[in-house]
Design a protein around this motif. Sequence first.
Motif, PDB file in Angstrom:
ATOM      1  N   UNK A   1       0.700  -1.288  -0.238  1.00  0.00           N
ATOM      2  CA  UNK A   1      -0.102  -0.583  -0.191  1.00  0.00           C
ATOM      3  C   UNK A   1       1.267   1.370  -0.063  1.00  0.00           C
ATOM      4  N   UNK A   2       2.491   1.011   0.293  1.00  0.00           N
ATOM      5  CA  UNK A   2       2.738   2.585   0.615  1.00  0.00           C
ATOM      6  C   UNK A   2       3.662   2.628  -0.565  1.00  0.00           C
ATOM      7  N   UNK A   3       3.641   1.859  -1.859  1.00  0.00           N
ATOM      8  CA  UNK A   3       3.733   1.162  -3.293  1.00  0.00           C
ATOM      9  C   UNK A   3       2.320   1.952  -3.562  1.00  0.00           C
ATOM     10  N   UNK A   4       1.604   1.726  -3.487  1.00  0.00           N
ATOM     11  CA  UNK A   4       0.244   2.321  -3.823  1.00  0.00           C
ATOM     12  C   UNK A   4      -0.077   3.999  -4.222  1.00  0.00           C
ATOM     13  N   UNK A   5       0.287   4.093  -2.628  1.00  0.00           N
ATOM     14  CA  UNK A   5       0.351   5.834  -2.246  1.00  0.00           C
ATOM     15  C   UNK A   5       1.985   6.415  -3.054  1.00  0.00           C
ATOM     16  N   UNK A   6       2.615   5.837  -3.069  1.00  0.00           N
ATOM     17  CA  UNK A   6       3.673   6.412  -3.501  1.00  0.00           C
ATOM     18  C   UNK A   6       3.612   6.901  -5.254  1.00  0.00           C
ATOM     19  N   UNK A   7       2.679   6.050  -5.764  1.00  0.00           N
ATOM     20  CA  UNK A   7       2.383   5.970  -7.321  1.00  0.00           C
ATOM     21  C   UNK A   7       1.570   6.878  -7.501  1.00  0.00           C
ATOM     22  N   UNK A   8       0.391   6.999  -6.286  1.00  0.00           N
ATOM     23  CA  UNK A   8      -0.623   7.743  -6.766  1.00  0.00           C
ATOM     24  C   UNK A   8      -0.225   8.739  -6.292  1.00  0.00           C
ATOM     25  N   UNK A   9       0.619   9.447  -5.769  1.00  0.00           N
ATOM     26  CA  UNK A   9       0.618  10.323  -5.427  1.00  0.00           C
ATOM     27  C   UNK A   9       1.649  11.383  -6.867  1.00  0.00           C
ATOM     28  N   UNK A  10       3.221  10.522  -7.472  1.00  0.00           N
ATOM     29  CA  UNK A  10       3.452  10.145  -8.726  1.00  0.00           C
ATOM     30  C   UNK A  10       2.565  11.295  -9.986  1.00  0.00           C
ATOM     31  N   UNK A  11       1.469   9.871  -9.895  1.00  0.00           N
ATOM     32  CA  UNK A  11       0.684  10.664 -11.031  1.00  0.00           C
ATOM     33  C   UNK A  11      -0.503  11.748 -11.118  1.00  0.00           C
ATOM     34  N   UNK A  12      -0.473  12.120  -9.262  1.00  0.00           N
ATOM     35  CA  UNK A  12      -1.124  13.038  -9.208  1.00  0.00           C
ATOM     36  C   UNK A  12      -0.856  14.696  -9.961  1.00  0.00           C
ATOM     37  N   UNK A  13       0.469  14.673  -9.226  1.00  0.00           N
ATOM     38  CA  UNK A  13       1.869  14.919  -9.919  1.00  0.00           C
ATOM     39  C   UNK A  13       1.781  15.865 -10.836  1.00  0.00           C
ATOM     40  N   UNK A  14       1.555  14.695 -11.350  1.00  0.00           N
ATOM     41  CA  UNK A  14       1.701  14.850 -13.154  1.00  0.00           C
ATOM     42  C   UNK A  14       0.953  14.692 -14.115  1.00  0.00           C
ATOM     43  N   UNK A  15      -0.583  15.575 -13.275  1.00  0.00           N
ATOM     44  CA  UNK A  15      -1.906  14.960 -13.815  1.00  0.00           C
ATOM     45  C   UNK A  15      -2.645  14.382 -14.451  1.00  0.00           C
ATOM     46  N   UNK A  16      -2.454  13.372 -14.320  1.00  0.00           N
ATOM     47  CA  UNK A  16      -3.066  11.896 -14.642  1.00  0.00           C
ATOM     48  C   UNK A  16      -3.876  11.366 -13.798  1.00  0.00           C
ATOM     49  N   UNK A  17      -5.239  12.188 -13.330  1.00  0.00           N
ATOM     50  CA  UNK A  17      -5.935  12.039 -12.538  1.00  0.00           C
ATOM     51  C   UNK A  17      -6.759  10.498 -12.014  1.00  0.00           C
ATOM     52  N   UNK A  18      -6.819  10.521 -13.362  1.00  0.00           N
ATOM     53  CA  UNK A  18      -8.031   9.459 -13.255  1.00  0.00           C
ATOM     54  C   UNK A  18      -6.844   8.209 -12.625  1.00  0.00           C
ATOM     55  N   UNK A  19      -6.151   8.106 -13.119  1.00  0.00           N
ATOM     56  CA  UNK A  19      -4.844   6.994 -12.658  1.00  0.00           C
ATOM     57  C   UNK A  19      -4.997   6.884 -11.189  1.00  0.00           C
ATOM     58  N   UNK A  20      -4.351   8.246 -10.296  1.00  0.00           N
ATOM     59  CA  UNK A  20      -4.314   8.412  -9.437  1.00  0.00           C
ATOM     60  C   UNK A  20      -5.168   7.821  -8.793  1.00  0.00           C
ATOM     61  N   UNK A  21      -6.740   8.249  -8.924  1.00  0.00           N
ATOM     62  CA  UNK A  21      -7.350   8.423  -8.174  1.00  0.00           C
ATOM     63  C   UNK A  21      -8.004   6.991  -8.104  1.00  0.00           C
TER      64      UNK A  21
END
Length: 313
Positions: A246-266
Amino acid sequence: MLTKPFFSVVIPLYNKEKYIEATLLSVLNQTFKNFEIIIINDGSQDNSIAIVQALNDPRIKLCSIENQGVSFARNLGIKNARSNYIALLDADDQWYPYHLQTMHDLIVDFPNKGLYCSRYEFVFKNIISKKSKLKDIPDLYRGPITDFFSSNLFDPIIHTSATVIPKHIFSEVNFFDTNLKSGQDTYLWIQIALKHDVVISNAISSKFIKYANSLSKSQHTKGRIFILDKFKKQEENNSAFHKYMDMNRYAIALDYKIHNQQALSHSIYKAINKKNLNSKQKWLYGLPSLFIKHLYKLKNSLDHIGVFFHLYR
């Protein structure tokens, strides 16, 4: 007949002319001398090969191939290694002179384990350093790690350039996955740690040198997504491993959010068991992406002047 070396040092090389000499000298200057160095030149277009050849040391074996990626290069080096123990090293990292002696003593004292690692430090601008911080592992502890995944929630326990792995283990886990463009090392560590003991030294014997001040790129995150669903069955029966994933999921979700890929992030964030997140992590993810990006830039800038903090620990 050539005597089998104790270690085979495997170095993938791609356009590292600024760093490879210092890296190799850190190996050649080891107090433990029984090693070979296998360099896989992965299609370098700069002066890297000439720098390697100028060192003119018989322990260095140089093999040049067309560019096929770091995993392919590492795998080729491992397969051509003559020793039973593979010491991994990236072409822009360095060892302290006692690194191989430290790893040798660890293997002798704790035989037949799946992976051996030393502590390491981050070096910024070759001046400011920060040692890795490991959860629930005292600085002076030396030996098998009781709960690898629980202890891996701060800085990673394993850094590639601080790692020695028995050669037969690579065959068992099918080497580095050449289909992954990022996260291939993490994928390998997970496979090993699920089946074997990981042993750590109390010595800081390697340097992870950070030369650039940059954010991660979301296209490099894609390979890490592959790992997220690969171990679902193991997560069901191992709460510490589930939290680690889950910590890996969180880091990846943040990375996608930073790069404005909101659907993937969420979609990735939604898959996290929120009980595995603390309040600061939830708060950070709820911030606007632009603000999170500024926080990461601030963190990177402070790292390079010796002020260290973790955004979501």
